[in-house]
Design a protein around this motif. Sequence first.
Motif, PDB file in Angstrom:
ATOM      1  N   TRP A 113       8.109 -21.763  28.029  1.00 16.03           N
ATOM      2  CA  TRP A 113       8.547 -23.043  28.581  1.00 16.03           C
ATOM      3  C   TRP A 113       8.667 -23.064  30.085  1.00 16.03           C
ATOM      4  N   GLY A 114       8.504 -21.908  30.727  1.00 20.57           N
ATOM      5  CA  GLY A 114       8.629 -21.894  32.175  1.00 20.57           C
ATOM      6  C   GLY A 114       9.955 -22.512  32.594  1.00 20.57           C
ATOM      7  N   THR A 115       9.885 -23.530  33.462  1.00 24.22           N
ATOM      8  CA  THR A 115      11.125 -24.171  33.927  1.00 24.22           C
ATOM      9  C   THR A 115      11.369 -25.521  33.233  1.00 24.22           C
ATOM     10  N   TYR A 116      10.701 -25.737  32.085  1.00 18.39           N
ATOM     11  CA  TYR A 116      10.783 -27.053  31.429  1.00 18.39           C
ATOM     12  C   TYR A 116      11.526 -27.051  30.092  1.00 18.39           C
ATOM     13  N   GLY A 117      12.104 -25.907  29.700  1.00 18.19           N
ATOM     14  CA  GLY A 117      12.516 -25.751  28.306  1.00 18.19           C
ATOM     15  C   GLY A 117      13.591 -26.696  27.827  1.00 18.19           C
ATOM     16  N   PHE A 118      14.686 -26.810  28.575  1.00 17.07           N
ATOM     17  CA  PHE A 118      15.820 -27.534  28.019  1.00 17.07           C
ATOM     18  C   PHE A 118      15.475 -28.988  27.703  1.00 17.07           C
ATOM     19  N   LYS A 119      14.712 -29.596  28.594  1.00 16.65           N
ATOM     20  CA  LYS A 119      14.432 -31.023  28.420  1.00 16.65           C
ATOM     21  C   LYS A 119      13.548 -31.297  27.206  1.00 16.65           C
TER      22      LYS A 119
END
Length: 403
Positions: free
Chosen positions: A351-357
């Motif tokens: 997810w790189g830096t996009y996971g939580f969303k």
Amino acid sequence: MLQLFRKERMWRPHFLKARYDVVIIGAGVHGLAAAYYLGKRGVTNVAVLDKGYLGSGNSGRNTAIIRANYRTPEGIPFYHESVRLYEGLSQDLGYNVLFSQQGHLTLAHTDSAVDGLRVRAEANALLGVDSRLIGPDEIKRLVPAIDISTSAHQPIRAALYHPPGGIIRHDAVVWGYARGADRLGIEIHPHTEVQGIQTENGQVTAVQTNRGQIKTGTVLNVTSGWCSTIARMVGVNLPIVSHPLQACVTEPLKPFLDKVIVSSNLHVYVNQTDRGELVLGAEIDPYSSYSSASTLPTLEMIAAHTLELFPALVEVRVLRQWAGVCDMTPDYSPIMGEVPEVRGFLVDVGWGTYGFKAGPVSGKTMAELIATGRTPDLIKPFALSRFYEDRLVGEKAAAAVSH
Ligand code: PYC
């Protein structure tokens, strides 16, 4: 009568059973969301395992930004659906996840950054996502504390304004999904570390943990930071390099900022929580590592860039600093779906830096895939096979914080 103590547990402890239909590795937002949506489909003989406590990985280490203003025709509808699910999540879970859709601004300080935002605004508009390019005067109207002067070190030229974007209470999302999954009969096992995965004739058969062996035909790898370690347990090499990402919070201040601010040139992002603290984040560390240590150079970088945007914050003190570990793929898009070489092994990783969303939409679509055996259209583009079929989904342009 006033009830001082919560009688009901959020989720219950269980002995580990000898067999589950599905084992989910990783009790963060993605793993718990997948469990919850599986439960809603009637698949309940499910165990969610985590080597730590719930949300102890990136679900508890992110800066809780939610948005859908991506760049590609594959990414935009996917994250758009996630925002839609987040909008109804408190209602769905019966648990307040404190989603504040205060609006999100991605700033550009150079001509090429403005061009990049213009392309994103067009692509977003075509696919029904509310985002548009605005100039310095409108930025100042929305964010009175920001410095738009032309004498700034890197003057602000424009912003991509995305009104539905915002911030959420990340631990409430984790706890709400865990509570929802528990109520549907799913077992959550924290402090249960996966040490090996057995296969026979290319089919998953069991998972070895520090609490004993579990027989199962289906394993979902939803770990962040260690997803390639888990994948190697079944002989699969993922095209992932892991990098730390650091963030910090300041002492509480009177409310003055009610928009999420991201600078794609300065690689810094700022929002103010409902407690008044500023949450500040950096770009990924330039080296690959599994370290979750915080470093002084990154703190200095975050502080310097934040002050370029908000010079009035010069006296503000930082209270805490932390890091998560981001699994970066070559095209900055996740890897989701079945792994053809190993039947019964599925991934929702990278997810790189996009996971939580993406937690709700990935949980929902992975649950659909496991329950029906059919890959939902929304996640077809993110298959592992894209890396050897030359079908990359280049989402780097939407990553303001990892270049
Ligand atoms: O993609 O919005 C984002 C983000 C902010 C911090 C890390 N990722």
